[in-house]
Scaffold this motif. Structure first.
Motif, PDB file in Angstrom:
ATOM      1  N   GLN A 180       0.818  -1.220   0.000  1.00  0.00           N
ATOM      2  CA  GLN A 180       0.000   0.000   0.000  1.00  0.00           C
ATOM      3  C   GLN A 180       0.849   1.265   0.000  1.00  0.00           C
ATOM      4  N   GLU A 181       1.889   1.287   0.834  1.00  0.00           N
ATOM      5  CA  GLU A 181       2.667   2.519   1.032  1.00  0.00           C
ATOM      6  C   GLU A 181       3.991   2.521   0.283  1.00  0.00           C
ATOM      7  N   GLN A 182       4.337   1.373  -0.325  1.00  0.00           N
ATOM      8  CA  GLN A 182       5.598   1.225  -1.036  1.00  0.00           C
ATOM      9  C   GLN A 182       6.794   1.571  -0.146  1.00  0.00           C
ATOM     10  N   ARG A 183       6.696   1.179   1.091  1.00  0.00           N
ATOM     11  CA  ARG A 183       7.794   1.362   2.032  1.00  0.00           C
ATOM     12  C   ARG A 183       7.692   0.296   3.117  1.00  0.00           C
ATOM     13  N   PHE A 184       8.810  -0.002   3.739  1.00  0.00           N
ATOM     14  CA  PHE A 184       8.840  -1.049   4.764  1.00  0.00           C
ATOM     15  C   PHE A 184      10.086  -0.856   5.630  1.00  0.00           C
ATOM     16  N   ARG A 185      10.169  -1.639   6.710  1.00  0.00           N
ATOM     17  CA  ARG A 185      11.351  -1.627   7.573  1.00  0.00           C
ATOM     18  C   ARG A 185      11.996  -3.010   7.537  1.00  0.00           C
ATOM     19  N   ARG A 186      13.334  -3.026   7.562  1.00  0.00           N
ATOM     20  CA  ARG A 186      14.032  -4.305   7.688  1.00  0.00           C
ATOM     21  C   ARG A 186      13.777  -4.881   9.077  1.00  0.00           C
ATOM     22  N   VAL A 187      13.958  -6.197   9.219  1.00  0.00           N
ATOM     23  CA  VAL A 187      13.854  -6.838  10.525  1.00  0.00           C
ATOM     24  C   VAL A 187      14.924  -6.245  11.432  1.00  0.00           C
ATOM     25  N   GLY A 188      14.483  -5.724  12.596  1.00  0.00           N
ATOM     26  CA  GLY A 188      15.418  -5.121  13.536  1.00  0.00           C
ATOM     27  C   GLY A 188      15.785  -3.691  13.203  1.00  0.00           C
ATOM     28  N   GLY A 189      15.160  -3.108  12.177  1.00  0.00           N
ATOM     29  CA  GLY A 189      15.499  -1.747  11.772  1.00  0.00           C
ATOM     30  C   GLY A 189      14.403  -0.758  12.101  1.00  0.00           C
ATOM     31  N   THR A 190      14.734   0.527  12.036  1.00  0.00           N
ATOM     32  CA  THR A 190      13.760   1.591  12.299  1.00  0.00           C
ATOM     33  C   THR A 190      13.575   2.494  11.083  1.00  0.00           C
ATOM     34  N   ALA A 191      14.522   2.475  10.176  1.00  0.00           N
ATOM     35  CA  ALA A 191      14.451   3.353   9.010  1.00  0.00           C
ATOM     36  C   ALA A 191      13.438   2.825   7.994  1.00  0.00           C
ATOM     37  N   GLU A 192      12.692   3.749   7.401  1.00  0.00           N
ATOM     38  CA  GLU A 192      11.734   3.403   6.355  1.00  0.00           C
ATOM     39  C   GLU A 192      12.465   3.318   5.012  1.00  0.00           C
ATOM     40  N   ILE A 193      12.266   2.219   4.317  1.00  0.00           N
ATOM     41  CA  ILE A 193      12.915   2.013   3.017  1.00  0.00           C
ATOM     42  C   ILE A 193      11.846   2.032   1.932  1.00  0.00           C
ATOM     43  N   GLU A 194      12.029   2.892   0.942  1.00  0.00           N
ATOM     44  CA  GLU A 194      11.067   2.984  -0.150  1.00  0.00           C
ATOM     45  C   GLU A 194      11.419   1.983  -1.246  1.00  0.00           C
ATOM     46  N   SER A 195      10.383   1.410  -1.832  1.00  0.00           N
ATOM     47  CA  SER A 195      10.599   0.436  -2.908  1.00  0.00           C
ATOM     48  C   SER A 195       9.427   0.477  -3.879  1.00  0.00           C
ATOM     49  N   ASP A 196       9.741   0.824  -5.116  1.00  0.00           N
ATOM     50  CA  ASP A 196       8.716   0.870  -6.169  1.00  0.00           C
ATOM     51  C   ASP A 196       8.742  -0.453  -6.913  1.00  0.00           C
ATOM     52  N   VAL A 197       7.885  -1.376  -6.529  1.00  0.00           N
ATOM     53  CA  VAL A 197       7.844  -2.685  -7.171  1.00  0.00           C
ATOM     54  C   VAL A 197       6.437  -2.978  -7.677  1.00  0.00           C
ATOM     55  N   ARG A 198       6.387  -3.749  -8.747  1.00  0.00           N
ATOM     56  CA  ARG A 198       5.102  -4.276  -9.193  1.00  0.00           C
ATOM     57  C   ARG A 198       4.988  -5.685  -8.650  1.00  0.00           C
ATOM     58  N   ILE A 199       3.851  -5.989  -8.036  1.00  0.00           N
ATOM     59  CA  ILE A 199       3.653  -7.301  -7.435  1.00  0.00           C
ATOM     60  C   ILE A 199       2.868  -8.206  -8.380  1.00  0.00           C
ATOM     61  N   VAL A 200       3.438  -9.374  -8.640  1.00  0.00           N
ATOM     62  CA  VAL A 200       2.730 -10.440  -9.332  1.00  0.00           C
ATOM     63  C   VAL A 200       2.743 -11.631  -8.384  1.00  0.00           C
TER      64      VAL A 200
END
Length: 454
Positions: free
Chosen positions: A258-278
């Protein structure tokens, strides 16, 4: 080394040519007439035919045309002691690559043979290139049936948009091929296509694989790792077997989509990722949402564009094309002589139900090619249970029960057995079983209760 077949009713001429060509390192077979030659060609993989033009029973031209009709394009050199301009023209128009007048010099014969074999190699290379181009254009999806043409049209339309795609199909139908076709036909084709099999990882490993982890996030995490969502940035992420995705991780995946962002396991920083999901599955996700095994909001997020791959039993007209593709590819890789399918073999293949779909057909053809010793694959070369299918049974035919009860009871028995068979073939997925039976899902559920199958 090339295998050459010499056909002449003069035994001495066969012997002379056999010795000449054998001394040059060629494998040589001989036949006294076209009928014997056809038997050899049905057993062996022949690269070139040297045939006399005038023979009793069947002429060299008639023999050439019969080979073209029954076996395919094989280079022919025709010999004759009765040369005329007319016969030479007829020979070349019929497809002969050369035409020699007896008696011939050895150098003349060897030059003609080398030229014809060069033509044969070029012919094989062009045919292989055409097949590869055809497969490449369709993303590796092979078939001419209405179901496959519709699927390819849907793939082309879906490739032009960014929306998530959900691919439904039984095991072995080629869901990953469709995902690759989608990626390569779209605007993200130059970027990465990253595949993750959701059923292949334990829950904690899948989270780390998909989202990545920071150093020290858990025991053994000695350095930072980028997740596949990050690796696929700008490209396509293919989530195979999405029905096996752990319920506890589904909210995190939903947020990333939904937001095209996520956090790594154990992380606090938001990482943006523009991916198409199939995503792809063989399971009934709609039913899983009803039982709480799959989140409804994630289902609707994935279920934007839906592509359904038909099982092989619903596109039997594609079986000869698929089987021939796998046969020739396997024969080339294994260096086996087989190159074609007997009509009876095609019939057996089309009568079988293929519960493992295209993957099962591919495995059957590889095994058959390995053990075949002839140029044409016969029913006896097929492994059980494919080779055991009765020739007189039409696809989809059912055994008629004995008349040991009134008609309504017999009809109930047959209906119950057909429902059981449909559920077995679809792995228990009711939506697919209902489609196979040609009834609605609610009607199927009514009949399941009626026959005490649930």
């Amino acid at each position: 080394m090339a295998h050459i077949l010499v056909v002449d009713d003069e035994k001495n001429y066969c012997t002379v040519l056999s010795e000449l060509l054998g001394d040059e390192g060629f494998r040589v077979s001989t036949a006294a007439n076209p009928y014997a030659a056809l038997e050899v060609m049905n057993r062996e993989n022949i690269d070139l035919v040297l045939s006399d033009l005038k023979m009793p029973g069947m002429s060299g031209l008639e023999f050439l045309k019969q080979v073209q009709s029954e076996i395919g394009e094989i280079p022919f050199i025709l010999f004759t002691a009765y040369a005329t301009v007319e016969t030479a023209l007829d020979a070349m128009k019929s497809g002969a690559v050369d035409y020699l007048v007896k008696p011939c010099k050895n150098e003349e014969i060897l030059l003609a043979v080398k030229k014809a074999l060069g033509y044969r190699r070029l012919q094989a290379q062009n045919a292989a290139l055409r097949r590869e181009l055809d497969v490449e254009r369709s993303g590796g999806i092979i078939g001419n049936s209405p179901a496959v043409r519709k699927l390819l049209d849907d793939v082309e339309r879906a490739a032009s948009v960014r929306s998530s795609v959900l691919i439904f199909g039984e095991t072995g139908t080629g869901k990953e091929l469709v995902a690759r076709a989608l990626h390569h036909a779209g605007a993200r084709a130059k970027e990465a296509l990253v595949t993750v099999n959701c059923a292949a990882f334990a829950e904690n490993l899948l989270e780390s694989e998909l989202f990545g982890h920071e150093r020290g996030a858990f025991t053994g995490a000695t350095q930072r790792k980028r997740g596949l969502l990050e690796v696929a940035d700008g490209g396509t992420l293919f989530l195979d077997e999405i029905g096996e995705f752990p319920l506890s991780l589904q909210p995190k995946l939903l947020r990333a989509l939904q937001e095209q962002r996520f956090r790594r396991v154990g992380g606090t920083a938001e990482i943006e990722s523009d991916v198409r999901i199939v995503a792809a599955t063989h399971r009934d996700l709609q039913q899983m949402t009803e039982t709480g095994a799959f989140r409804e909001d994630l289902f609707y997020r994935l279920n934007v564009v839906v592509l359904e791959i038909p099982p092989l039993r619903r596109r039997r007209e594609d079986i000869p094309l698929l089987a021939l593709h796998f046969l020739r590819r396997s024969a080339r890789e294994m260096d086996r002589p087989v190159r074609d399918l007997a009509p009876e073999t095609i019939q057996r293949l089309q009568q079988y139900s293929w519960p493992g779909n295209v993957r099962e057909l591919q495995n059957v053809m590889e095994r058959s090619v390995l053990f075949s010793t002839t140029a044409v694959l016969n029913p006896a070369d097929l492994p059980a249970p494919v080779g055991d299918v009765a020739q007189n049974v039409s696809p989809g035919a059912s055994n008629i029960p004995e008349f040991d009860a009134p008609l309504p009871e017999l009809m109930d028995r047959m209906e119950k057995e057909l429902i059981r068979k449909a559920l077995r073939q679809t792995g228990g997925v009711q939506a697919q079983a209902a489609e196979l039976l040609g009834i609605s899902r609610s009607n199927l559920q009514y009949k399941l209760k009626k026959h005490h199958l649930i």
